[in-house]
Write a protein that holds these residues in place. Structure first.
Motif, short mmCIF file in Angstrom:
data_model
loop_
_atom_site.label_atom_id
_atom_site.label_comp_id
_atom_site.label_asym_id
_atom_site.label_seq_id
_atom_site.Cartn_x
_atom_site.Cartn_y
_atom_site.Cartn_z
N GLY A 41 0.79 -1.23 0.00
CA GLY A 41 0.00 0.00 0.00
C GLY A 41 0.82 1.28 0.00
O GLY A 41 0.25 2.37 0.08
N PHE A 42 2.13 1.18 -0.09
CA PHE A 42 2.99 2.37 -0.15
C PHE A 42 3.74 2.39 -1.46
O PHE A 42 4.13 1.36 -1.99
N LYS A 65 10.95 9.43 -2.39
CA LYS A 65 9.62 9.94 -2.09
C LYS A 65 8.75 8.75 -1.71
O LYS A 65 8.71 7.75 -2.42
N ILE A 66 8.07 8.87 -0.57
CA ILE A 66 7.21 7.80 -0.07
C ILE A 66 5.80 8.36 0.05
O ILE A 66 5.58 9.41 0.65
N ASP A 70 -2.76 4.74 -2.91
CA ASP A 70 -4.07 5.26 -3.33
C ASP A 70 -4.11 6.78 -3.39
O ASP A 70 -5.14 7.36 -3.72
N GLY A 71 -3.00 7.46 -3.05
CA GLY A 71 -2.95 8.91 -3.14
C GLY A 71 -3.39 9.64 -1.89
O GLY A 71 -3.31 10.86 -1.82
N SER A 72 -3.87 8.92 -0.89
CA SER A 72 -4.28 9.59 0.35
C SER A 72 -3.06 10.00 1.16
O SER A 72 -1.95 9.50 0.95
N GLY A 113 0.80 14.72 0.68
CA GLY A 113 0.45 13.33 0.46
C GLY A 113 1.49 12.33 0.92
O GLY A 113 1.21 11.14 1.00
N GLY A 114 2.71 12.76 1.22
CA GLY A 114 3.75 11.80 1.58
C GLY A 114 4.98 12.48 2.14
O GLY A 114 4.93 13.63 2.55
N LEU A 115 6.06 11.73 2.14
CA LEU A 115 7.34 12.21 2.66
C LEU A 115 8.38 12.17 1.56
O LEU A 115 8.31 11.34 0.65
#
Length: 165
Positions: A41-42, A65-66, A70-72, A113-115
């Motif tokens: 899921g990542f 980039k992590i 699903d883009g959440s 959305g991420g790191l």
């Protein structure tokens, strides 16, 4: 007339710089130095960042980039574990020589959305053509080892494009 000639020269120089950046990004994608992986899921995206000056040739730089597949948005990323003490989670392996990172910096670019991390390693004296890889001991998201194969010849090719060698 004089200013028109100067303007034409500047446009020519700017277009040459733009074409060089396009060539570098094309080479990064074609040589496998831009990699995407999906794991539980990542989504992980690793990109090699070539040096822009000869004085930067002693270091290897990567962006990782992590994000969620699903883009959440990833929750609780403001905790200390996502920013500090990350150097034990990464390694650059060149055949049997394992190098710890010089620095790991969380990039503050407004990515909700991420790191995103900037990974900095000492550049090895020579690269293996077969067994180079970047290891990520993912204790934050999946609790797995994630491996990104890295080609030494690709790094040399991209660096030569970046530095006009």
């Amino acid at each position: 007339m004089k200013y028109g000639l100067i303007l034409c020269c500047w446009l020519l120089v700017l277009s040459a710089c733009r074409n060089n950046q396009k060539a570098i990004m094309t080479a990064v994608a074609e040589t496998g130095m831009l990699q995407d992986k999906e794991e539980n899921g990542f989504h992980y995206r690793l990109q090699y960042m070539p040096p822009t000056k000869n004085s930067e040739m002693d270091l290897l730089r990567f962006r990782l980039k992590i994000s969620n597949s699903d883009g959440s948005a990833i929750k609780n990323t403001s905790e200390v574990a996502y920013t500090y003490g990350l150097d034990s989670m990464f390694a650059f392996v060149n055949v049997t020589d394992t190098t710890a990172p010089v620095d790991i910096v969380r990039v503050a670019n407004g990515n909700i959305g991420g790191l995103e991390y900037m990974l900095v390693f000492d550049r090895p004296l020579a690269y293996s053509q077969v067994n180079c890889r970047l290891l990520f001991k993912d204790y934050l998201f999946n609790h797995k080892y994630i491996t990104f194969p890295v080609q030494g010849a690709a790094i040399n090719h991209i660096d030569s494009l970046s530095l006009h060698l």
